[in-house]
Enzyme design. Structure first.
Site, mmCIF file in Angstrom:
data_model
loop_
_atom_site.group_PDB
_atom_site.id
_atom_site.type_symbol
_atom_site.label_atom_id
_atom_site.label_comp_id
_atom_site.label_asym_id
_atom_site.label_seq_id
_atom_site.Cartn_x
_atom_site.Cartn_y
_atom_site.Cartn_z
ATOM 1 C CG ASP A 167 -0.513 2.445 7.616
ATOM 2 O OD1 ASP A 167 -0.588 2.526 8.596
ATOM 3 O OD2 ASP A 167 -1.224 3.459 6.909
ATOM 4 C CG ASN A 221 0.752 4.058 3.709
ATOM 5 O OD1 ASN A 221 0.348 4.812 4.848
ATOM 6 N ND2 ASN A 221 0.202 3.533 3.135
ATOM 7 C CG ASP A 255 -1.893 1.185 1.313
ATOM 8 O OD1 ASP A 255 -1.995 1.895 0.238
ATOM 9 O OD2 ASP A 255 -2.495 1.281 2.209
#
Length: 250
Positions: free
Chosen positions: A178, A164, A159
């Site tokens: 994350d 992030n 992701d």
């Protein structure tokens, strides 16, 4: 403390102030807790009926395992605690002195943010060992028939959207957050989505593909880019990409 703060989060925070910094549509909340000069983050996921793909994205127990594994090779937040009960699950991590690439300070220095994201992914892809990674990327297992053959297997972030990636005060890559989708897969599954995320209006709002790919050190692969963008935009995969912006760091 606000009554809206989950009881478990309040207990974990103790007397320290609690600030909500991120929310997703699957009931997930992330809180910043600062006390005694140190910062912690508490992720909370309420129990509920979720589809299999949704559970993969918010499995905090599995994410804690992945963070501990990845943390042997790259910089990620240190896991301080994890647990679950009938009400939900939680993950407590140590704060990194950094800000996400979507922080307003980097909007005036967009090229620095793009370089940091590309540099961070390259370091991750080079450092994490494919042969001993116990995890497989979601798309590599569930959507194999829809994807071209992998060009180069790496341990993917899974992701790699702008929030992030963390950046230090000088604007350099500082760490990743994350990691629920971390696993072995085609590096283009990360590269395609990272460049896509950069272009969203909620992030930088324009295309920086050339700068990103040159910083990472690869020529564009249009076939694989199209394949992964198509999956990302498919309704079955339309989960939390870009709908909420975490503010992780200081």
């Amino acid at each position: 403390m606000s009554a809206r703060i989950p009881e478990t989060v309040a207990e974990l925070a103790g007397e320290a102030p609690v600030e909500l910094v991120w929310r997703n549509e699957l009931g997930g909340l992330t809180y910043r807790v600062e006390a005694g000069g140190s910062v912690r983050y508490i992720k909370w996921q309420q129990a509920g009926d979720l589809a299999a793909d949704e559970r993969d994205d918010v499995d905090l127990l599995l994410e804690s395992e992945k963070m501990r594994w990845a943390g042997r090779f790259i910089r990620v937040p240190r896991v301080l605690g994890v647990g679950a009960d009938e009400h939900g699950s939680w993950l407590v991590t140590e704060g990194i002195e950094a800000t996400p690439a979507v922080d307003p300070r980097w909007r005036s220095r967009p090229e620095d943010a793009v370089r940091a994201i590309a540099t961070g992914l390259r370091r991750m892809h080079d450092a994490l060992p494919v042969d001993t990674c116990p995890y497989r990327a979601t798309w590599s297992t569930k959507y194999r028939a829809e994807l071209p053959e992998a060009e180069h297997l790496v341990v993917c972030h899974g992701d790699p959207c702008m929030p992030n990636t963390l950046m230090d005060r000088e604007g350099q890559f500082a760490g990743h957050v994350d990691l629920a989708r971390l696993g072995v897969g085609d590096r283009w599954s990360d590269l395609a989505i990272a460049t896509y995320s950069i272009s969203w209006d909620i992030n930088l709002g324009r295309n920086y593909d050339d700068l990103f790919l040159s910083t990472y050190g690869v020529e564009p692969d249009e076939e694989r880019i199209r394949a992964y963008l198509a999956l990302w935009d498919a309704p079955a995969r339309d989960v939390s990409h870009g709908s909420a912006v975490p503010i992780i760091g200081e």
